[in-house]
Enzyme design. Structure first.
Site, PDB file in Angstrom:
ATOM      1  N   SER A   1      -0.218  19.636   2.957  1.00  0.00           N
ATOM      2  CA  SER A   1      -0.642  18.703   1.749  1.00  0.00           C
ATOM      3  C   SER A   1       0.338  18.351   1.145  1.00  0.00           C
ATOM      4  O   SER A   1       1.577  19.082   1.190  1.00  0.00           O
ATOM      5  CB  SER A   1      -1.808  19.324   1.014  1.00  0.00           C
ATOM      6  OG  SER A   1      -1.891  18.543  -0.117  1.00  0.00           O
TER       7      SER A   1
ATOM      8  N   TYR B   1      -4.924  26.603  -3.660  1.00  0.00           N
ATOM      9  CA  TYR B   1      -4.644  25.225  -2.944  1.00  0.00           C
ATOM     10  C   TYR B   1      -3.218  25.269  -2.704  1.00  0.00           C
ATOM     11  O   TYR B   1      -2.668  25.224  -1.480  1.00  0.00           O
ATOM     12  CB  TYR B   1      -5.451  24.211  -3.427  1.00  0.00           C
ATOM     13  CG  TYR B   1      -5.448  23.046  -2.196  1.00  0.00           C
ATOM     14  CD1 TYR B   1      -6.303  23.101  -1.273  1.00  0.00           C
ATOM     15  CD2 TYR B   1      -4.487  22.008  -2.369  1.00  0.00           C
ATOM     16  CE1 TYR B   1      -6.518  21.973  -0.255  1.00  0.00           C
ATOM     17  CE2 TYR B   1      -4.436  20.851  -1.213  1.00  0.00           C
ATOM     18  CZ  TYR B   1      -5.531  21.096  -0.470  1.00  0.00           C
ATOM     19  OH  TYR B   1      -5.489  19.886   0.532  1.00  0.00           O
TER      20      TYR B   1
HETATM   21  P1  NAD Z   1     -13.230  17.923   4.839  1.00  0.00           P
HETATM   22  O1  NAD Z   1     -14.050  18.574   3.857  1.00  0.00           O
HETATM   23  O2  NAD Z   1     -13.775  16.431   5.197  1.00  0.00           O
HETATM   24  O3  NAD Z   1     -13.113  18.392   6.167  1.00  0.00           O
HETATM   25  C1  NAD Z   1     -12.925  19.845   6.180  1.00  0.00           C
HETATM   26  C2  NAD Z   1     -13.286  20.515   7.656  1.00  0.00           C
HETATM   27  O4  NAD Z   1     -13.076  22.020   7.751  1.00  0.00           O
HETATM   28  C3  NAD Z   1     -14.853  20.158   8.068  1.00  0.00           C
HETATM   29  O5  NAD Z   1     -15.051  20.157   9.276  1.00  0.00           O
HETATM   30  C4  NAD Z   1     -15.189  21.587   7.432  1.00  0.00           C
HETATM   31  O6  NAD Z   1     -16.428  21.873   8.123  1.00  0.00           O
HETATM   32  C5  NAD Z   1     -14.488  22.597   7.938  1.00  0.00           C
HETATM   33  N1  NAD Z   1     -14.297  23.849   7.367  1.00  0.00           N
HETATM   34  C6  NAD Z   1     -14.382  24.325   6.072  1.00  0.00           C
HETATM   35  N2  NAD Z   1     -14.433  25.738   5.792  1.00  0.00           N
HETATM   36  C7  NAD Z   1     -14.647  26.066   7.384  1.00  0.00           C
HETATM   37  C8  NAD Z   1     -14.396  27.377   7.881  1.00  0.00           C
HETATM   38  N3  NAD Z   1     -14.673  28.532   7.057  1.00  0.00           N
HETATM   39  N4  NAD Z   1     -14.322  27.583   9.025  1.00  0.00           N
HETATM   40  C9  NAD Z   1     -14.275  26.438   9.778  1.00  0.00           C
HETATM   41  N5  NAD Z   1     -14.409  25.224   9.353  1.00  0.00           N
HETATM   42  C10 NAD Z   1     -14.230  24.850   8.026  1.00  0.00           C
HETATM   43  O7  NAD Z   1     -11.807  17.822   4.367  1.00  0.00           O
HETATM   44  P2  NAD Z   1     -10.549  17.052   4.932  1.00  0.00           P
HETATM   45  O8  NAD Z   1     -10.082  16.289   3.424  1.00  0.00           O
HETATM   46  O9  NAD Z   1     -10.514  16.270   6.045  1.00  0.00           O
HETATM   47  O10 NAD Z   1      -9.372  18.045   5.091  1.00  0.00           O
HETATM   48  C11 NAD Z   1      -8.722  18.524   6.186  1.00  0.00           C
HETATM   49  C12 NAD Z   1      -7.257  19.192   5.832  1.00  0.00           C
HETATM   50  O11 NAD Z   1      -6.651  18.484   5.373  1.00  0.00           O
HETATM   51  C13 NAD Z   1      -7.531  20.368   4.701  1.00  0.00           C
HETATM   52  O12 NAD Z   1      -6.663  21.398   5.237  1.00  0.00           O
HETATM   53  C14 NAD Z   1      -7.263  19.848   3.560  1.00  0.00           C
HETATM   54  O13 NAD Z   1      -6.336  20.840   2.532  1.00  0.00           O
HETATM   55  C15 NAD Z   1      -6.250  18.713   4.074  1.00  0.00           C
HETATM   56  N6  NAD Z   1      -5.750  17.805   3.289  1.00  0.00           N
HETATM   57  C16 NAD Z   1      -6.712  16.947   2.731  1.00  0.00           C
HETATM   58  C17 NAD Z   1      -6.329  15.783   1.879  1.00  0.00           C
HETATM   59  C18 NAD Z   1      -7.302  14.969   1.296  1.00  0.00           C
HETATM   60  O14 NAD Z   1      -7.038  14.125   0.417  1.00  0.00           O
HETATM   61  N7  NAD Z   1      -8.383  14.826   2.005  1.00  0.00           N
HETATM   62  C19 NAD Z   1      -5.032  15.843   1.488  1.00  0.00           C
HETATM   63  C20 NAD Z   1      -4.189  16.793   1.962  1.00  0.00           C
HETATM   64  C21 NAD Z   1      -4.378  17.721   2.695  1.00  0.00           C
END
Ligand code: NAD
Length: 256
Positions: free
Chosen positions: A138, A151
């Site tokens: 991130s 985080y």
């Molecule tokens: P999201 O909530 O849409 O998806 C998260 C996914 O992780 C889902 O499929 C969920 O079921 C799965 N998950 C959660 N806990 C779990 C566990 N214990 N075991 C297995 N699966 C699990 O989130 P997202 O925004 O798509 O985030 C995906 C990645 O990108 C994360 O690592 C997040 O930190 C990172 N990220 C997101 C953003 C953003 O703005 N959305 C920005 C930077 C980084």
């Protein structure tokens, strides 16, 4: 480009993980999905791209379940060529109010899971002399924000793990890199928009605008599709010597 290869994307039932899984599938990779919630919808979306799809429901906070998932992927498709460590959760609170069990969960799911999946994927990748590990860090792997101690610590840790993984594979055909998005409008971020709207009595639109204007100079969300294209580049031959980078796609957030 990726026909005959297998990609395992953790946390791919939603958001960024699903976007990356679909981008890899469009290039012919067979996909192992993982994550919670609706399974059949994401599975059908990936299957419609004409590749083989398997699903394993490992809880990424549990090393034994990660081991089971890696064995399952090898049994299904021979080996994992591309590992995308994407599963992640967020919890927002000041340090003095941060529940210790939430700290442990964020570190386990956002950081330790990548260590476990990588340690289990690397031997077969090195034996084949080809592999790609992509860690979804991130912009919070590069800079901090208040109320996100676990985080930010996990994502900085993931950027560090990325560098070490890259160094330990540097003379092989296995590369490891991190992707560092700014805001992406997924369920993980919508929860933060909802909390802002509720706290301030704002509409969804006002809260979204405020969220972007605080951090992201472009005032635009990055999309899972754009992140999928970056992941594809990292899997391409052009990226054979891209090793240990933390590549932000953040609308200028970290440039400030
Ligand atoms: P999201 O909530 O849409 O998806 C998260 C996914 O992780 C889902 O499929 C969920 O079921 C799965 N998950 C959660 N806990 C779990 C566990 N214990 N075991 C297995 N699966 C699990 O989130 P997202 O925004 O798509 O985030 C995906 C990645 O990108 C994360 O690592 C997040 O930190 C990172 N990220 C997101 C953003 C953003 O703005 N959305 C920005 C930077 C980084």
């Amino acid at each position: 480009m990726l026909k005959g290869k297998t990609a395992l994307v953790t946390g791919s039932t939603s958001g960024i993980g699903l976007g990356i899984a679909k981008a890899l599938a469009r290039q012919g990779a067979n996909i192992v999905l993982n994550g919670f919630g609706d399974i059949e919808g994401p599975k059908a979306e990936v299957q419609a791209l004409g590749v083989k799809v398997a699903y394993h429901g490992a809880d990424m906070s549990k090393p034994a379940e990660i081991e089971d998932m890696m064995k399952f992927a090898a049994a299904q498709f021979g080996r994992v060529d591309i590992l995308v460590n994407n599963a992640g959760i967020q919890h927002v609170a000041r340090i003095e109010d941060f529940p210790p069990e939430k700290w442990d969960a964020v570190i386990a799911i956002n950081l330790s899971s990548a260590f476990h999946a990588s340690r289990l994927a690397l031997p077969a990748m090195k034996a084949a002399n080809w592999g790609r590990i992509i860690n979804l860090a991130s912009v919070h792997g590069l800079v901090g924000s208040p109320e996100k101690s676990a985080y930010v610590a996990a994502k900085h840790g993931l950027v560090g793990l990325t560098k070490v993984t890259a160094l330990e594979s540097a003379t092989t055909g296995v590369t490891c890199n991190a992707i560092c998005p700014g805001w992406v409008l997924t369920p993980l971020v919508q929860k933060q928009v909802d909390a802002k709207a509720a706290a301030q009595g704002w509409s969804n639109e006002e809260a979204t605008k405020q969220l972007l204007s605080e951090k992201e100079p472009s005032m635009q969300f990055t999309t899972p599709e754009e992140l999928g294209e970056l992941a594809l580049f990292l899997c391409s031959p052009a990226a054979n010597n891209v090793r240990g980078v933390a590549w932000n796609m953040d609308g200028g957030w970290a440039a400030q």
